[in-house]
Motif scaffolding. Sequence first.
Motif, PDB file in Angstrom:
ATOM      1  N   VAL A 129     -17.225 -11.291  -8.305  1.00 44.55           N
ATOM      2  CA  VAL A 129     -16.740 -12.666  -8.448  1.00 44.55           C
ATOM      3  C   VAL A 129     -17.530 -13.367  -9.552  1.00 44.55           C
ATOM      4  CG1 VAL A 129     -16.444 -14.894  -7.281  1.00 44.55           C
ATOM      5  CG2 VAL A 129     -16.061 -12.762  -6.018  1.00 44.55           C
ATOM      6  N   LEU A 130     -18.819 -13.036  -9.649  1.00 47.25           N
ATOM      7  CA  LEU A 130     -19.688 -13.671 -10.639  1.00 47.25           C
ATOM      8  C   LEU A 130     -19.364 -13.253 -12.068  1.00 47.25           C
ATOM      9  CD1 LEU A 130     -23.116 -13.438  -8.783  1.00 47.25           C
ATOM     10  CD2 LEU A 130     -21.880 -15.531  -9.348  1.00 47.25           C
ATOM     11  N   LEU A 131     -18.977 -11.997 -12.282  1.00 50.71           N
ATOM     12  CA  LEU A 131     -18.717 -11.530 -13.647  1.00 50.71           C
ATOM     13  C   LEU A 131     -17.581 -12.297 -14.318  1.00 50.71           C
ATOM     14  CD1 LEU A 131     -19.290  -7.688 -13.340  1.00 50.71           C
ATOM     15  CD2 LEU A 131     -20.372  -9.201 -15.004  1.00 50.71           C
ATOM     16  N   PRO A 132     -16.388 -12.393 -13.701  1.00 53.42           N
ATOM     17  CA  PRO A 132     -15.331 -13.202 -14.328  1.00 53.42           C
ATOM     18  C   PRO A 132     -15.713 -14.675 -14.441  1.00 53.42           C
ATOM     19  CG  PRO A 132     -14.418 -11.756 -12.637  1.00 53.42           C
ATOM     20  CD  PRO A 132     -15.907 -11.715 -12.485  1.00 53.42           C
ATOM     21  N   LEU A 133     -16.449 -15.193 -13.450  1.00 48.19           N
ATOM     22  CA  LEU A 133     -16.876 -16.588 -13.517  1.00 48.19           C
ATOM     23  C   LEU A 133     -17.818 -16.802 -14.697  1.00 48.19           C
ATOM     24  CD1 LEU A 133     -16.971 -19.420 -12.320  1.00 48.19           C
ATOM     25  CD2 LEU A 133     -18.785 -18.642 -10.774  1.00 48.19           C
ATOM     26  N   THR A 134     -18.712 -15.856 -14.943  1.00 47.93           N
ATOM     27  CA  THR A 134     -19.598 -15.940 -16.096  1.00 47.93           C
ATOM     28  C   THR A 134     -18.816 -15.943 -17.393  1.00 47.93           C
ATOM     29  OG1 THR A 134     -21.357 -14.783 -14.894  1.00 47.93           O
ATOM     30  CG2 THR A 134     -21.514 -14.804 -17.296  1.00 47.93           C
ATOM     31  N   ALA A 135     -17.803 -15.085 -17.486  1.00 44.90           N
ATOM     32  CA  ALA A 135     -16.967 -15.044 -18.689  1.00 44.90           C
ATOM     33  C   ALA A 135     -16.246 -16.363 -18.905  1.00 44.90           C
ATOM     34  CB  ALA A 135     -15.960 -13.902 -18.581  1.00 44.90           C
ATOM     35  N   ASP A 136     -15.877 -17.059 -17.820  1.00 46.27           N
ATOM     36  CA  ASP A 136     -15.185 -18.345 -17.935  1.00 46.27           C
ATOM     37  C   ASP A 136     -16.133 -19.465 -18.333  1.00 46.27           C
ATOM     38  OD1 ASP A 136     -12.791 -17.216 -17.252  1.00 46.27           O
ATOM     39  OD2 ASP A 136     -12.869 -17.816 -15.142  1.00 46.27           O
ATOM     40  N   HIS A 150     -22.518 -27.672 -17.945  1.00 49.41           N
ATOM     41  CA  HIS A 150     -23.216 -26.835 -18.925  1.00 49.41           C
ATOM     42  C   HIS A 150     -23.690 -25.531 -18.278  1.00 49.41           C
ATOM     43  CE1 HIS A 150     -25.816 -25.532 -22.147  1.00 49.41           C
ATOM     44  NE2 HIS A 150     -26.873 -25.544 -21.338  1.00 49.41           N
ATOM     45  N   PHE A 151     -23.313 -24.406 -18.882  1.00 51.68           N
ATOM     46  CA  PHE A 151     -23.738 -23.098 -18.395  1.00 51.68           C
ATOM     47  C   PHE A 151     -24.989 -22.686 -19.166  1.00 51.68           C
ATOM     48  CE2 PHE A 151     -23.682 -18.428 -18.288  1.00 51.68           C
ATOM     49  CZ  PHE A 151     -23.559 -18.200 -16.927  1.00 51.68           C
ATOM     50  N   GLY A 152     -26.153 -22.947 -18.568  1.00 52.63           N
ATOM     51  CA  GLY A 152     -27.414 -22.667 -19.248  1.00 52.63           C
ATOM     52  C   GLY A 152     -28.049 -21.374 -18.781  1.00 52.63           C
ATOM     53  N   MET A 153     -29.229 -21.097 -19.295  1.00 57.15           N
ATOM     54  CA  MET A 153     -29.923 -19.852 -18.986  1.00 57.15           C
ATOM     55  C   MET A 153     -30.327 -19.775 -17.516  1.00 57.15           C
ATOM     56  SD  MET A 153     -30.824 -16.926 -19.967  1.00 57.15           S
ATOM     57  CE  MET A 153     -30.493 -17.086 -21.732  1.00 57.15           C
ATOM     58  N   PHE A 154     -30.697 -20.912 -16.920  1.00 57.13           N
ATOM     59  CA  PHE A 154     -31.087 -20.886 -15.511  1.00 57.13           C
ATOM     60  C   PHE A 154     -29.943 -20.385 -14.635  1.00 57.13           C
ATOM     61  CE2 PHE A 154     -30.980 -22.953 -11.339  1.00 57.13           C
ATOM     62  CZ  PHE A 154     -32.148 -22.450 -10.781  1.00 57.13           C
ATOM     63  N   ALA A 157     -19.414 -19.230 -19.704  1.00 55.21           N
ATOM     64  CA  ALA A 157     -20.289 -19.056 -20.870  1.00 55.21           C
ATOM     65  C   ALA A 157     -19.563 -19.411 -22.158  1.00 55.21           C
ATOM     66  CB  ALA A 157     -20.784 -17.615 -20.944  1.00 55.21           C
ATOM     67  N   PRO A 158     -20.253 -20.021 -23.123  1.00 49.85           N
ATOM     68  CA  PRO A 158     -19.639 -20.270 -24.436  1.00 49.85           C
ATOM     69  C   PRO A 158     -19.243 -18.949 -25.073  1.00 49.85           C
ATOM     70  CG  PRO A 158     -21.733 -21.441 -24.204  1.00 49.85           C
ATOM     71  CD  PRO A 158     -21.649 -20.495 -23.054  1.00 49.85           C
ATOM     72  N   PRO A 159     -18.101 -18.887 -25.765  1.00 42.37           N
ATOM     73  CA  PRO A 159     -17.673 -17.623 -26.383  1.00 42.37           C
ATOM     74  C   PRO A 159     -18.718 -17.010 -27.294  1.00 42.37           C
ATOM     75  CG  PRO A 159     -15.891 -19.217 -26.422  1.00 42.37           C
ATOM     76  CD  PRO A 159     -17.093 -19.948 -25.915  1.00 42.37           C
ATOM     77  N   SER A 160     -19.545 -17.852 -27.937  1.00 44.23           N
ATOM     78  CA  SER A 160     -20.535 -17.333 -28.882  1.00 44.23           C
ATOM     79  C   SER A 160     -21.652 -16.553 -28.206  1.00 44.23           C
ATOM     80  CB  SER A 160     -21.132 -18.490 -29.685  1.00 44.23           C
ATOM     81  OG  SER A 160     -21.788 -19.410 -28.823  1.00 44.23           O
ATOM     82  N   ARG A 161     -21.821 -16.712 -26.878  1.00 33.95           N
ATOM     83  CA  ARG A 161     -22.849 -15.962 -26.168  1.00 33.95           C
ATOM     84  C   ARG A 161     -22.313 -15.362 -24.869  1.00 33.95           C
ATOM     85  NH1 ARG A 161     -25.306 -18.687 -21.924  1.00 33.95           N
ATOM     86  NH2 ARG A 161     -27.045 -17.185 -22.047  1.00 33.95           N
ATOM     87  N   ARG A 162     -21.020 -15.116 -24.854  1.00 38.58           N
ATOM     88  CA  ARG A 162     -20.395 -14.568 -23.643  1.00 38.58           C
ATOM     89  C   ARG A 162     -20.933 -13.167 -23.326  1.00 38.58           C
ATOM     90  NH1 ARG A 162     -14.491 -15.449 -24.046  1.00 38.58           N
ATOM     91  NH2 ARG A 162     -15.112 -17.500 -23.269  1.00 38.58           N
ATOM     92  N   ALA A 163     -21.052 -12.319 -24.332  1.00 39.49           N
ATOM     93  CA  ALA A 163     -21.552 -10.961 -24.094  1.00 39.49           C
ATOM     94  C   ALA A 163     -22.986 -10.992 -23.585  1.00 39.49           C
ATOM     95  CB  ALA A 163     -21.450 -10.131 -25.375  1.00 39.49           C
ATOM     96  N   THR A 164     -23.797 -11.883 -24.135  1.00 38.95           N
ATOM     97  CA  THR A 164     -25.183 -12.016 -23.669  1.00 38.95           C
ATOM     98  C   THR A 164     -25.212 -12.412 -22.198  1.00 38.95           C
ATOM     99  OG1 THR A 164     -25.861 -12.713 -25.883  1.00 38.95           O
ATOM    100  CG2 THR A 164     -27.387 -13.166 -24.080  1.00 38.95           C
ATOM    101  N   ALA A 165     -24.398 -13.388 -21.846  1.00 42.00           N
ATOM    102  CA  ALA A 165     -24.365 -13.867 -20.463  1.00 42.00           C
ATOM    103  C   ALA A 165     -23.901 -12.771 -19.518  1.00 42.00           C
ATOM    104  CB  ALA A 165     -23.457 -15.086 -20.353  1.00 42.00           C
ATOM    105  N   MET A 166     -22.860 -12.038 -19.904  1.00 44.47           N
ATOM    106  CA  MET A 166     -22.353 -10.977 -19.039  1.00 44.47           C
ATOM    107  C   MET A 166     -23.323  -9.812 -18.937  1.00 44.47           C
ATOM    108  SD  MET A 166     -18.291 -10.951 -19.932  1.00 44.47           S
ATOM    109  CE  MET A 166     -18.041  -9.539 -18.858  1.00 44.47           C
TER     110      MET A 166
END
Length: 509
Positions: free
Chosen positions: A166-173, A55-59, A175-184
């Motif tokens: 390295v973190l940016l593409p990993l975040t895109a992978d 799970h990719f959470g806020m923490f 994060a759920p698509p519904s909040r991918r932009a928020t995560a990035m």
Amino acid sequence: MSGVSSEDKLSNTIIESNSESKPPSSEKTNITSPKDFGFLPVPKRLRYDPDNPFHFGMFLNILFGVTSTFSVANLYWCQPILIELSSSFDVSYNEISKLPTLIQAGYATGLLFISPLGDLVRRRQLLLILIIVSASLTIGLSLTPNLPAFQILSFLVGVSSVTPQVLLPLTADLAPPSRRATAMSIVFSGLLFGILIARVFSGLIAQFADWRITYYMAIGIQWVLVLVLFWNVPDYPPKNAGKDAHGEDGKLGYGKIMWTMVKFSVTEPVLIQGCLCNMGSAAAFSSFWVTLTFLLGGEPYNYSTLIIGLFGLIGMVGVALAPLVGRFIDFLIPWQASLVACIGLLLFQIVQVVGNGLNIAAVIIATVGLDVFRQMLETSLAISIFSIAPHARARLNAIYILSLFIGQVLGSSAGTKVFLTYGWRATAVMTLGFTLWALIILLMRGPECERYTWFGFGSGLRGIRDIVCGVQDLHRSTGSSKAQLEKSVNEKSDAGGQRDIGEGETEKE
């Protein structure tokens, strides 16, 4: 990137989520090593399990942002202390002034040759290695009394400080698509915080203590990050191992990774459009911040160096709005968000052209607005580019960030020259021109185009119209029951489904 209806968009999001949360068939077995570096066991809860995705959470999202902050800070620790470094190494200002450029050159080298490895190796291990190397090299920076050694180590620190890329593409992978932009957006904001924090901390420390303490602090922070990341970053197999979606051999070598980067950079319209837009926006942003010092230090403001330095803290307001900016992007298709961002940048550039030099309020308003909409444009363009080929996001990101570097160099050099020759108003007009360039490039290729279509709008101006009503439609569509929506998705999938564009295509070719 299409102006589809909101229900279709939400349905596609669920399909995308299902397809990206499950690994390719070739990854059904645990092909990752249970040990880091061949001897250090990966914590059991972080080991790759295809039947139980992490799970990719806020923490974890915030941890990625903080890691980006203190990784990119390595590039900027030296800038406020160049005078102290000149005195310590007994060299001229001219000689020591080359140091920031040397570090940036190292970062560009790492960006080009190391960050694409995110598509080839285990990213957990790559992250840990990069930070360990950077922290170890920083020990040398804090101890060496020799300028050539300090310069070589600075270059190598720049090479190893590509952790955020390295973190940016990993975040895109992850994060759920519904909040991918928020995560990035949170990770992007970490980059901007790093620039500001490094300059503030380094300047304050050098003001009251020895400059080497700055690097002692950097060493401690990086080793703490190593420990925290070790206990929290999930382990995933290499992205291109085994077979791809077409049953072809998807395993890549380093040479092929580099070759596909070249191929992407000349054959993908979305990537080229995004890079050109990014160059224009980055040039405008860099020119603004470089010449802001001259503007505030001269007539009619005549501010002191301290006040000018603190003025950079205003930029943190825009950075702090990153989650809201990302959430707004999540409600739109990326092209629509890019259009909103370009229009916003133009409006605040006009405020700068008209108001700078008249009232400090105009400068403050322009600063906050440019930070917010620059971040929106950077994130929305990245979302568009990452959708080209999910298996190649590290390579796509490397090309995208290189375009940002080119834009920054162009904006800094051109902005300084124009300011010194013609004054701040001419510089403001020039930055407005850079932003117009980004908008023109964006409008040359609109939404709903085929992947290899270079110009035009797939359905006229319908995508622009959806900006006005898209959020309302999405809100209404979410009122449908989850069962009904999933049924609709399944029917569409049975009728032909969706193909992950680019998945395995480059390797197959």
